[in-house]
Design an enzyme around this catalytic site. Structure first.
Site, mmCIF file in Angstrom:
data_model
loop_
_atom_site.group_PDB
_atom_site.id
_atom_site.type_symbol
_atom_site.label_atom_id
_atom_site.label_comp_id
_atom_site.label_asym_id
_atom_site.label_seq_id
_atom_site.Cartn_x
_atom_site.Cartn_y
_atom_site.Cartn_z
ATOM 1 C CB CYS A 134 -0.943 -0.015 1.184
ATOM 2 S SG CYS A 134 -1.970 -1.473 1.196
HETATM 3 C C1 UGA Z 1 -1.652 0.681 5.370
HETATM 4 C C2 UGA Z 1 -2.535 1.639 6.197
HETATM 5 O O1 UGA Z 1 -2.095 1.642 7.557
HETATM 6 C C3 UGA Z 1 -4.007 1.213 6.140
HETATM 7 O O2 UGA Z 1 -4.814 2.173 6.835
HETATM 8 C C4 UGA Z 1 -4.445 1.145 4.679
HETATM 9 O O3 UGA Z 1 -5.795 0.703 4.542
HETATM 10 C C5 UGA Z 1 -3.545 0.175 3.919
HETATM 11 O O4 UGA Z 1 -2.172 0.622 4.030
HETATM 12 C C6 UGA Z 1 -3.986 0.160 2.478
HETATM 13 O O5 UGA Z 1 -3.892 1.205 1.822
HETATM 14 O O6 UGA Z 1 -4.539 -0.840 2.022
HETATM 15 P P1 UGA Z 1 -0.599 -1.757 5.819
HETATM 16 O O7 UGA Z 1 0.240 -1.476 4.626
HETATM 17 O O8 UGA Z 1 -1.319 -3.056 5.906
HETATM 18 O O9 UGA Z 1 -1.735 -0.613 5.992
HETATM 19 O O10 UGA Z 1 0.319 -1.698 7.129
HETATM 20 P P2 UGA Z 1 0.837 -0.593 8.149
HETATM 21 O O11 UGA Z 1 0.592 -1.073 9.505
HETATM 22 O O12 UGA Z 1 0.324 0.758 7.817
HETATM 23 O O13 UGA Z 1 2.414 -0.634 7.906
HETATM 24 C C7 UGA Z 1 3.001 -0.272 6.671
HETATM 25 C C8 UGA Z 1 4.504 -0.257 6.786
HETATM 26 O O14 UGA Z 1 4.943 0.834 7.597
HETATM 27 C C9 UGA Z 1 5.119 -1.522 7.398
HETATM 28 O O15 UGA Z 1 6.244 -1.903 6.642
HETATM 29 C C10 UGA Z 1 5.535 -1.084 8.782
HETATM 30 O O16 UGA Z 1 6.634 -1.811 9.280
HETATM 31 C C11 UGA Z 1 5.905 0.372 8.534
HETATM 32 N N1 UGA Z 1 5.833 1.212 9.760
HETATM 33 C C12 UGA Z 1 4.642 1.419 10.360
HETATM 34 C C13 UGA Z 1 6.981 1.792 10.270
HETATM 35 O O17 UGA Z 1 8.104 1.620 9.706
HETATM 36 N N2 UGA Z 1 6.891 2.568 11.386
HETATM 37 C C14 UGA Z 1 5.710 2.802 12.012
HETATM 38 O O18 UGA Z 1 5.710 3.543 13.028
HETATM 39 C C15 UGA Z 1 4.562 2.204 11.490
#
Ligand code: UGA
Length: 443
Positions: free
Chosen positions: A273
């Site tokens: 995403c």
């Molecule tokens: C993300 C959004 O959070 C959702 O709201 C959205 O619906 C989704 O994309 C989408 O567009 O379908 P997702 O990709 O499943 O969800 O996961 P996240 O929890 O957002 O994490 C994304 C990435 O960011 C991961 O690689 C995670 O490790 C990283 N991350 C997250 C960080 O490096 N630091 C943080 O503080 C949080």
């Protein structure tokens, strides 16, 4: 029993979780996908991907007969009141999104709606502003020979679920965004959600089709910005003795205007995403004559972040040729088997370029990684097995299983260099033990 019958077109993450979400609350759901094998597997109660609590719920709704995949789009649309389009919108090589699947679905659904009145079509796929107004609506109207707003209903309803907590996010969203072609279309969708969420109805915003489309991109781009922001601060922290980015994030995060969430510094964001949506927003901005300076910076910071781990390794090990690396974590985040745009893959690719030797382990993503690398790396049977004999261990995903590891568990490494790419270990526990060299990003 829900009073609307629902069809879902496209059974990827969003489609399947939406379908299971509705059917778990008694709605009759018919799902359709071009991939017959995927549909067969869903009908047998086997989800095509790993997601906590999805399998149990899917088995229940399949058994109850409230969710069924049907091999004919006509059957799905004709026997329901509302059709969600949840097909993929992959990236093109220039970063813009490929709308071919949305286009095809709109044409096919339009042709079916020739025979049906007052059907609501809801776009849930992530699409750039203007797609529903200028592409989906004309296609639906042309192929159905009906007008939106009078004989046909049309809405955009972006999805905010996260992989790893998709079911709970579907059942408890922060808000519902309805982009409506006209008031009647919005009323029907709001009614459905009021019935579905009942006393737990989240806040709702009703707006134009294009605003709803942009809210989705702005949301993901903002979260990606928080991550790249804190990673930029982490990179500064590494140059300032006695400073740790975790404490900085805690301090900043207590400001109610900012919040602590998504300020976890590390190796950067991955997944299907953020990388795709940030690229698409950059391409879209350019197409409307805006230079997306900030969003491009977010992407640049993230592109370099995984290689921070390699820089740290080189600082201590020198030339990496022939050196043994243990990679803990392959999925782009915990609780998923999804390795799309995972930082682990970027790091492994770079290490292979440097001719390092790699042993990798992930609690859920071994199968997808084996398909990706075949025999180019070694696959460990556990975290401990992975670490054994390694000269450097890089933690790339913050699985709970890895958080349980203690300094003693690393004693069978050849040289105990641990690069904590997700900041899951307490440095105090590791210092002065086993001559450990714990390197955390942003410390
Ligand atoms: C993300 C959004 O959070 C959702 O709201 C959205 O619906 C989704 O994309 C989408 O567009 O379908 P997702 O990709 O499943 O969800 O996961 P996240 O929890 O957002 O994490 C994304 C990435 O960011 C991961 O690689 C995670 O490790 C990283 N991350 C997250 C960080 O490096 N630091 C943080 O503080 C949080």
């Amino acid at each position: 029993m829900g009073s609307y019958k629902i069809s879902v077109i496209g059974t990827g993450y969003v489609g399947l979780c939406t379908a299971v979400g509705f059917s778990s609350k008694g709605y009759k759901v018919l799902a359709y996908d071009k991939d017959i094998q995927k549909m067969d597997s869903i009908n047998e109660g086997i989800p095509p991907f790993f997601e906590p609590s999805l399998k149990e719920l899917l088995q229940k709704v399949v058994k109850d007969n409230s969710l069924k995949c049907v091999p004919d789009l006509n059957e799905a649309v004709m026997n329901t009141d509302i059709t969600y389009i949840t097909v993929g919108t992959p990236s093109k090589s220039d970063g813009s999104i490929n709308l071919q699947f949305v286009n095809q679905a709109a044409k096919e659904i339009g042709a079916i709606l020739k025979k049906k009145q007052d059907h609501l079509v809801v776009i849930k796929s992530t699409v750039v502003p203007g797609t529903t107004e200028h592409m989906v609506k004309p296609l639906l109207e042309k192929h159905s020979d009906k007008r939106c707003g009078t004989e046909l209903l049309l809405c955009v309803n972006p999805e905010f679920l996260r992989e790893g907590s998709a079911i709970s996010d579907t059942l408890n969203p922060d808000r519902i965004i309805i982009g409506e072609h006209d008031e009647r279309s919005g009323n029907v969708l709001e009614e459905l959600y009021k019935e579905f969420y009942h006393v737990n109805m989240p806040p709702i915003i009703r707006t134009t089709l294009s605003s709803a489309e942009l809210i989705k991109y702005a949301n993901n781009a903002f979260l990606a910005t928080k991550i790249s922001f804190i990673n930029s601060i982490a990179n500064i922290c590494e140059k300032v003795p006695g400073v740790d980015v975790r404490t900085i994030a805690d301090g900043v995060g207590l400001d109610k205007r900012i919040g602590r969430a998504f300020l976890n510094a590390g190796l950067g964001y991955g997944g299907s995403c953020f990388p795709k949506d940030v690229k698409a927003l950059i391409a879209f901005s350019k197409s409307v004559g805006c230079d997306p300076v900030l969003i491009k910076a977010v992407e640049n910071v993230n592109a370099n972040q995984p290689y921070k781990a390699i820089e740290l390794a080189k600082e201590t090990l020198g030339n990496l040729k022939g050196k043994k690396f243990a990679i803990l974590g392959l999925a782009f985040k915990p609780n998923t088997d999804d390795i799309r745009e995972s930082v682990a893959i970027k790091i492994i690719d770079k290490l292979l370029e440097e001719e390092a030797k790699i042993s990798a382990y992930d609690p859920a993503a071994m199968e997808s990684t084996k398909r990706h690398y075949t025999n180019r790396i070694n696959y460990a049977s556990s975290a401990i097995d992975c670490i054994k004999g390694a000269e450097c261990c890089i933690v790339t995903t913050e699985w709970d299983e890895f958080k349980q590891l203690k300094p003693e568990n690393f004693k069978h490494m050849k040289t105990p260099i641990l690069i904590d790419g997700r900041r899951i270990y307490e440095i105090k526990e590791y210092n002065n033990r086993l001559k450990f060299l714990p390197l955390g990003l942003g410390r």
